[in-house]
Design a protein around this motif. Structure first.
Motif, PDB file in Angstrom:
ATOM      1  N   PRO A  77       0.831  -1.044  -0.011  1.00  0.00           N
ATOM      2  CA  PRO A  77       0.062  -0.097   0.185  1.00  0.00           C
ATOM      3  C   PRO A  77       1.009   1.261  -0.092  1.00  0.00           C
ATOM      4  O   PRO A  77       1.707   1.210   0.629  1.00  0.00           O
ATOM      5  N   VAL A  78       0.602   2.219  -0.910  1.00  0.00           N
ATOM      6  CA  VAL A  78       1.168   3.363  -0.864  1.00  0.00           C
ATOM      7  C   VAL A  78       0.198   4.727  -0.868  1.00  0.00           C
ATOM      8  O   VAL A  78      -0.839   4.657  -1.279  1.00  0.00           O
ATOM      9  N   LYS A  79       0.722   5.532  -0.184  1.00  0.00           N
ATOM     10  CA  LYS A  79      -0.141   7.034  -0.041  1.00  0.00           C
ATOM     11  C   LYS A  79       0.890   8.029  -0.493  1.00  0.00           C
ATOM     12  O   LYS A  79       1.797   8.151  -0.124  1.00  0.00           O
ATOM     13  N   LEU A  80       0.262   8.848  -1.057  1.00  0.00           N
ATOM     14  CA  LEU A  80       0.741  10.195  -1.484  1.00  0.00           C
ATOM     15  C   LEU A  80       0.227  11.421  -0.655  1.00  0.00           C
ATOM     16  O   LEU A  80      -0.997  11.577  -1.041  1.00  0.00           O
ATOM     17  N   GLU A  81       0.920  12.279  -0.363  1.00  0.00           N
ATOM     18  CA  GLU A  81       0.271  13.539   0.291  1.00  0.00           C
ATOM     19  C   GLU A  81       1.288  14.745  -0.144  1.00  0.00           C
ATOM     20  O   GLU A  81       2.276  14.516  -0.398  1.00  0.00           O
ATOM     21  N   LEU A  82       0.714  15.858   0.181  1.00  0.00           N
ATOM     22  CA  LEU A  82       1.351  17.178  -0.198  1.00  0.00           C
ATOM     23  C   LEU A  82       1.089  18.020   1.182  1.00  0.00           C
ATOM     24  O   LEU A  82       0.125  18.140   1.829  1.00  0.00           O
ATOM     25  N   LEU A  83       2.302  18.738   1.569  1.00  0.00           N
ATOM     26  CA  LEU A  83       2.426  19.535   2.770  1.00  0.00           C
ATOM     27  C   LEU A  83       1.574  20.703   2.491  1.00  0.00           C
ATOM     28  O   LEU A  83       1.765  21.544   1.497  1.00  0.00           O
ATOM     29  N   ASN A  84       0.722  21.064   3.458  1.00  0.00           N
ATOM     30  CA  ASN A  84       0.127  22.320   3.366  1.00  0.00           C
ATOM     31  C   ASN A  84       0.379  23.292   4.075  1.00  0.00           C
ATOM     32  O   ASN A  84      -0.105  23.143   5.408  1.00  0.00           O
ATOM     33  N   ALA A  85       1.277  24.020   3.832  1.00  0.00           N
ATOM     34  CA  ALA A  85       1.970  25.175   4.641  1.00  0.00           C
ATOM     35  C   ALA A  85       0.870  26.190   5.296  1.00  0.00           C
ATOM     36  O   ALA A  85       0.976  26.695   6.537  1.00  0.00           O
ATOM     37  N   ALA A  86      -0.073  26.416   4.580  1.00  0.00           N
ATOM     38  CA  ALA A  86      -1.534  27.421   4.965  1.00  0.00           C
ATOM     39  C   ALA A  86      -2.086  26.792   6.193  1.00  0.00           C
ATOM     40  O   ALA A  86      -2.886  27.589   6.768  1.00  0.00           O
ATOM     41  N   ALA A  87      -2.258  25.500   6.237  1.00  0.00           N
ATOM     42  CA  ALA A  87      -2.726  24.754   7.148  1.00  0.00           C
ATOM     43  C   ALA A  87      -1.996  24.264   8.233  1.00  0.00           C
ATOM     44  O   ALA A  87      -2.165  23.052   8.699  1.00  0.00           O
ATOM     45  N   ASN A  88      -1.170  25.228   8.929  1.00  0.00           N
ATOM     46  CA  ASN A  88      -0.384  24.726   9.947  1.00  0.00           C
ATOM     47  C   ASN A  88       0.473  23.445   9.724  1.00  0.00           C
ATOM     48  O   ASN A  88       0.962  22.518  10.614  1.00  0.00           O
ATOM     49  N   ASN A  89       0.800  23.415   8.236  1.00  0.00           N
ATOM     50  CA  ASN A  89       1.764  22.166   7.990  1.00  0.00           C
ATOM     51  C   ASN A  89       1.377  20.867   8.263  1.00  0.00           C
ATOM     52  O   ASN A  89       1.975  19.932   8.651  1.00  0.00           O
ATOM     53  N   THR A  90       0.063  20.846   7.824  1.00  0.00           N
ATOM     54  CA  THR A  90      -0.598  19.599   7.798  1.00  0.00           C
ATOM     55  C   THR A  90      -0.369  18.735   6.617  1.00  0.00           C
ATOM     56  O   THR A  90      -0.120  19.468   5.461  1.00  0.00           O
ATOM     57  N   TRP A  91      -0.396  17.432   6.454  1.00  0.00           N
ATOM     58  CA  TRP A  91      -0.510  16.733   5.138  1.00  0.00           C
ATOM     59  C   TRP A  91      -1.689  16.535   4.716  1.00  0.00           C
ATOM     60  O   TRP A  91      -2.575  15.909   5.068  1.00  0.00           O
ATOM     61  N   ALA A  92      -2.095  16.849   3.254  1.00  0.00           N
ATOM     62  CA  ALA A  92      -3.254  16.663   2.539  1.00  0.00           C
ATOM     63  C   ALA A  92      -2.891  15.484   1.726  1.00  0.00           C
ATOM     64  O   ALA A  92      -2.107  15.372   0.964  1.00  0.00           O
ATOM     65  N   GLY A  93      -3.957  14.465   1.895  1.00  0.00           N
ATOM     66  CA  GLY A  93      -3.955  13.329   1.092  1.00  0.00           C
ATOM     67  C   GLY A  93      -4.338  13.691  -0.309  1.00  0.00           C
ATOM     68  O   GLY A  93      -5.346  14.453  -0.679  1.00  0.00           O
ATOM     69  N   LEU A  94      -3.308  13.054  -1.272  1.00  0.00           N
ATOM     70  CA  LEU A  94      -3.800  13.141  -2.592  1.00  0.00           C
ATOM     71  C   LEU A  94      -4.082  11.828  -3.274  1.00  0.00           C
ATOM     72  O   LEU A  94      -5.009  12.025  -4.371  1.00  0.00           O
ATOM     73  N   ALA A  95      -3.557  10.754  -3.067  1.00  0.00           N
ATOM     74  CA  ALA A  95      -3.791   9.677  -3.724  1.00  0.00           C
ATOM     75  C   ALA A  95      -3.336   8.291  -2.852  1.00  0.00           C
ATOM     76  O   ALA A  95      -2.488   8.479  -2.156  1.00  0.00           O
ATOM     77  N   THR A  96      -3.966   7.210  -3.090  1.00  0.00           N
ATOM     78  CA  THR A  96      -3.474   5.960  -2.753  1.00  0.00           C
ATOM     79  C   THR A  96      -3.367   4.991  -3.835  1.00  0.00           C
ATOM     80  O   THR A  96      -4.222   5.287  -4.719  1.00  0.00           O
ATOM     81  N   GLY A  97      -2.522   3.964  -3.438  1.00  0.00           N
ATOM     82  CA  GLY A  97      -2.482   3.016  -4.487  1.00  0.00           C
ATOM     83  C   GLY A  97      -1.908   1.842  -4.013  1.00  0.00           C
ATOM     84  O   GLY A  97      -1.572   1.663  -2.584  1.00  0.00           O
ATOM     85  N   LEU A  98      -1.543   0.402  -4.884  1.00  0.00           N
ATOM     86  CA  LEU A  98      -1.050  -0.650  -4.133  1.00  0.00           C
ATOM     87  C   LEU A  98      -0.267  -1.073  -5.387  1.00  0.00           C
ATOM     88  O   LEU A  98      -0.514  -1.024  -6.635  1.00  0.00           O
ATOM     89  N   THR A  99       1.016  -1.432  -5.198  1.00  0.00           N
ATOM     90  CA  THR A  99       1.661  -2.046  -6.276  1.00  0.00           C
ATOM     91  C   THR A  99       1.261  -3.253  -6.623  1.00  0.00           C
ATOM     92  O   THR A  99       0.681  -4.002  -6.312  1.00  0.00           O
TER      93      THR A  99
END
Length: 122
Positions: free
Chosen positions: A24-46
Motif C-alpha cells: 500500500p502506498v499513500k501520496l500527500e502534499l504538505l499544506n503550509a497554509a494549514a499549520n503544516n498538515t499533510w493533505a492526502g492526494l492519492a493511494t495505490g497498491l503496487t
C-alpha cells in the motif's frame, strides 16, 4: 507512450531480488497554509511488477511543494511471511521545485527487512 501519472513509484525487495507486490502506498502534499498538515492526494497498491503508475490522473498538474510518499511495508512483510523487520513503514519526502511542476517524478524504493534506499528515478 501512454500518458502516465506525474508521480510514480516502484518497490524492489532486494532481500529476494523480486518486485515488492501489493505494498500500500499513500501520496500527500504538505499544506503550509494549514499549520503544516499533510493533505492526502492519492493511494495505490503496487502491482505484480512492484509499480504504481496510476497514483494520479495523467492530467493532474503538480504544484510546487513538499510531497510525502508512505509505503506500508509492515503489510508487505507480513504477506511475505517475514516476522522480523525494522521499518513498519517507509516515508520518502521530496520537493517539487517551482518551475519543475511539469516534470515526471519516479520514486523507487529498494527494500529489505533491515534497510532501504531510494533515489530519484526516471
Amino acid at each position: 507512450m501512454a500518458a502516465r501519472s506525474p508521480i510514480t513509484c516502484h518497490v524492489l525487495d532486494s532481500s529476494v531480488g523480486r518486485p515488492g507486490r501489493n505494498v500500500p502506498v499513500k501520496l500527500e502534499l504538505l499544506n503550509a497554509a494549514a499549520n503544516n498538515t499533510w493533505a492526502g492526494l492519492a493511494t495505490g497498491l503496487t502491482d505484480a511488477d512492484g509499480r504504481v503508475s496510476t497514483l494520479l490522473d495523467p492530467s493532474h498538474q503538480l504544484v510546487a511543494g513538499i510531497y510525502r510518499m508512505t509505503f506500508q511495508t509492515s503489510e508487505y512483510w507480513a504477506s511475505a511471511g517475514v516476522s522480523s523487520y525494522f521499518h513498519p513503514y517507509v516515508q520518502i519526502i521530496f520537493e517539487v521545485a517551482a518551475g519543475a511542476e511539469k516534470q515526471h517524478y519516479h520514486i523507487p524504493l529498494l527494500l529489505s527487512p533491515f534497510s532501504y534506499t531510494t533515489y530519484r528515478g526516471s
